[in-house]
Design a protein around this motif. Sequence first.
Motif, short mmCIF file in Angstrom:
data_model
loop_
_atom_site.label_atom_id
_atom_site.label_comp_id
_atom_site.label_asym_id
_atom_site.label_seq_id
_atom_site.Cartn_x
_atom_site.Cartn_y
_atom_site.Cartn_z
N TRP A 23 1.19 -8.01 -0.63
CA TRP A 23 0.61 -8.68 -1.81
C TRP A 23 1.55 -8.38 -2.97
O TRP A 23 1.86 -7.22 -3.24
CB TRP A 23 -0.78 -8.11 -2.06
CG TRP A 23 -1.58 -8.72 -3.16
CD1 TRP A 23 -2.51 -9.71 -3.03
CD2 TRP A 23 -1.60 -8.35 -4.55
NE1 TRP A 23 -3.10 -9.99 -4.25
CE2 TRP A 23 -2.56 -9.16 -5.20
CE3 TRP A 23 -0.90 -7.41 -5.31
CZ2 TRP A 23 -2.83 -9.06 -6.56
CZ3 TRP A 23 -1.15 -7.31 -6.67
CH2 TRP A 23 -2.11 -8.12 -7.28
N VAL A 24 2.03 -9.41 -3.64
CA VAL A 24 3.03 -9.23 -4.69
C VAL A 24 2.52 -9.77 -6.01
O VAL A 24 1.92 -10.85 -6.06
CB VAL A 24 4.36 -9.94 -4.31
CG1 VAL A 24 5.39 -9.77 -5.43
CG2 VAL A 24 4.91 -9.38 -3.01
N ALA A 25 2.77 -9.03 -7.09
CA ALA A 25 2.41 -9.49 -8.42
C ALA A 25 3.50 -9.11 -9.41
O ALA A 25 4.11 -8.05 -9.30
CB ALA A 25 1.07 -8.90 -8.86
N LYS A 26 3.71 -9.99 -10.37
CA LYS A 26 4.65 -9.70 -11.45
C LYS A 26 4.00 -8.72 -12.42
O LYS A 26 2.87 -8.91 -12.85
CB LYS A 26 5.03 -10.99 -12.19
CG LYS A 26 6.04 -10.78 -13.31
CD LYS A 26 6.41 -12.12 -13.95
CE LYS A 26 7.44 -11.90 -15.07
NZ LYS A 26 7.84 -13.19 -15.69
N LEU A 27 4.72 -7.65 -12.74
CA LEU A 27 4.17 -6.67 -13.68
C LEU A 27 5.28 -5.89 -14.37
O LEU A 27 6.17 -5.34 -13.73
CB LEU A 27 3.25 -5.69 -12.94
CG LEU A 27 2.66 -4.57 -13.81
CD1 LEU A 27 1.76 -5.14 -14.90
CD2 LEU A 27 1.89 -3.56 -12.97
N VAL B 107 -3.63 -7.05 -13.45
CA VAL B 107 -2.99 -6.95 -12.15
C VAL B 107 -3.67 -5.90 -11.27
O VAL B 107 -3.93 -6.12 -10.09
CB VAL B 107 -1.48 -6.63 -12.31
CG1 VAL B 107 -0.85 -6.28 -10.96
CG2 VAL B 107 -0.76 -7.82 -12.94
N VAL B 108 -3.98 -4.74 -11.85
CA VAL B 108 -4.67 -3.70 -11.08
C VAL B 108 -6.03 -4.20 -10.61
O VAL B 108 -6.40 -4.05 -9.43
CB VAL B 108 -4.82 -2.41 -11.91
CG1 VAL B 108 -5.69 -1.38 -11.17
CG2 VAL B 108 -3.46 -1.80 -12.23
N LEU C 244 -1.84 4.10 -18.20
CA LEU C 244 -2.68 2.90 -18.18
C LEU C 244 -2.94 2.40 -16.76
O LEU C 244 -4.04 1.92 -16.46
CB LEU C 244 -2.05 1.80 -19.02
CG LEU C 244 -2.01 2.07 -20.54
CD1 LEU C 244 -1.37 0.91 -21.27
CD2 LEU C 244 -3.40 2.35 -21.09
N VAL C 245 -1.95 2.50 -15.86
CA VAL C 245 -2.20 2.16 -14.46
C VAL C 245 -3.28 3.09 -13.89
O VAL C 245 -4.21 2.64 -13.21
CB VAL C 245 -0.91 2.26 -13.63
CG1 VAL C 245 -1.24 2.17 -12.13
CG2 VAL C 245 0.07 1.16 -14.00
N THR C 246 -3.16 4.36 -14.20
CA THR C 246 -4.14 5.34 -13.71
C THR C 246 -5.52 5.05 -14.28
O THR C 246 -6.52 5.07 -13.56
CB THR C 246 -3.68 6.76 -14.07
OG1 THR C 246 -2.38 6.99 -13.52
CG2 THR C 246 -4.65 7.80 -13.55
N ARG C 247 -5.57 4.78 -15.57
CA ARG C 247 -6.86 4.47 -16.22
C ARG C 247 -7.49 3.24 -15.60
O ARG C 247 -8.71 3.19 -15.39
CB ARG C 247 -6.66 4.25 -17.72
CG ARG C 247 -8.00 4.04 -18.46
CD ARG C 247 -7.81 3.74 -19.93
NE ARG C 247 -7.23 2.42 -20.18
CZ ARG C 247 -7.29 1.79 -21.34
NH1 ARG C 247 -7.87 2.37 -22.38
NH2 ARG C 247 -6.73 0.60 -21.49
N ALA C 248 -6.69 2.24 -15.28
CA ALA C 248 -7.22 1.02 -14.68
C ALA C 248 -7.68 1.24 -13.24
O ALA C 248 -8.64 0.62 -12.79
CB ALA C 248 -6.16 -0.08 -14.72
#
Length: 276
Positions: free
Chosen positions: A50-54, A65-66, A112-116
């Motif tokens: 699964w790929v997403a632009k980030l 995205v998360v 922020l990735v962790t928070r999400a």
Amino acid sequence: MRTWFITGTSTGFGRIMTQKLLERGDRVAATLREPEKLNDLRERFGDKLWVAKLDVTDSKELTKVVDAAFAELKHIDVVVNNAGYAAFGAVDELSEAQIRRQLDTNVVGSILVTRAAVPHLRRQGGGRILQISSMGGQIALPGLCLYHASKWAIEGFFEALIPDVTSFNIEATLVEPAGAHTNFIGSIDNAEPLAVYADTIVGERRRALASPKDYKLPLSPDKAVDAMIASVDTSPAPKRLALGSGAYNLMHKGLSERLASLEEQKDIAFRADFDE
């Protein structure tokens, strides 16, 4: 089979990890600024990838995205904060833009990735976070003051986060590799040099970094990634994972010196308390 969410998967540890996981049958949610760089893996592994632009410095897009990854894949076992950036230069050589990008990428982005991710991990009953730090989160080298500031900061964040989330069966590991022949040295963002630093250790290091092929780095990126993946099988999770003889030796020296300095100040520290 596990499902992994990984940032910064275009090159280096992130790319190597993504490919290794797919080859062994795991699912990967891979994020990167240029999704087309994973087209070859998409063709080989289909819906396993699964790929997403980030860009982790885009806080609004990051949460979307998360959330989308957890919604579409239903369950994510491991979140890997791998996206990183390094600026080289003495403090007054560095631009404000470099300072902000350094901290926004390595510190704010990871936070922020962790928070999400934490609310999703909590709802699903737990999970694992791998934070790719560096031996530079325990020691410091000339010319990389800003990079080390980012790594020491994210290590402090995870030191406090780990006990905060342990009751939810969420565990985390700080990965502390030595320098490796990935794309790291070649991707360092060099500040505009000032002549005053030419004959100092900063100038010396700048000239050395200009010839990365001359660097003899013993850490194998493949073996390092294998160790990162294997660490997820260990519970309780190791708080730190040192990778490479260079990391072990430099961190051992640095920690020993800090502990010796602390012991020398024990009497001073205790005398600063209120008198009984």
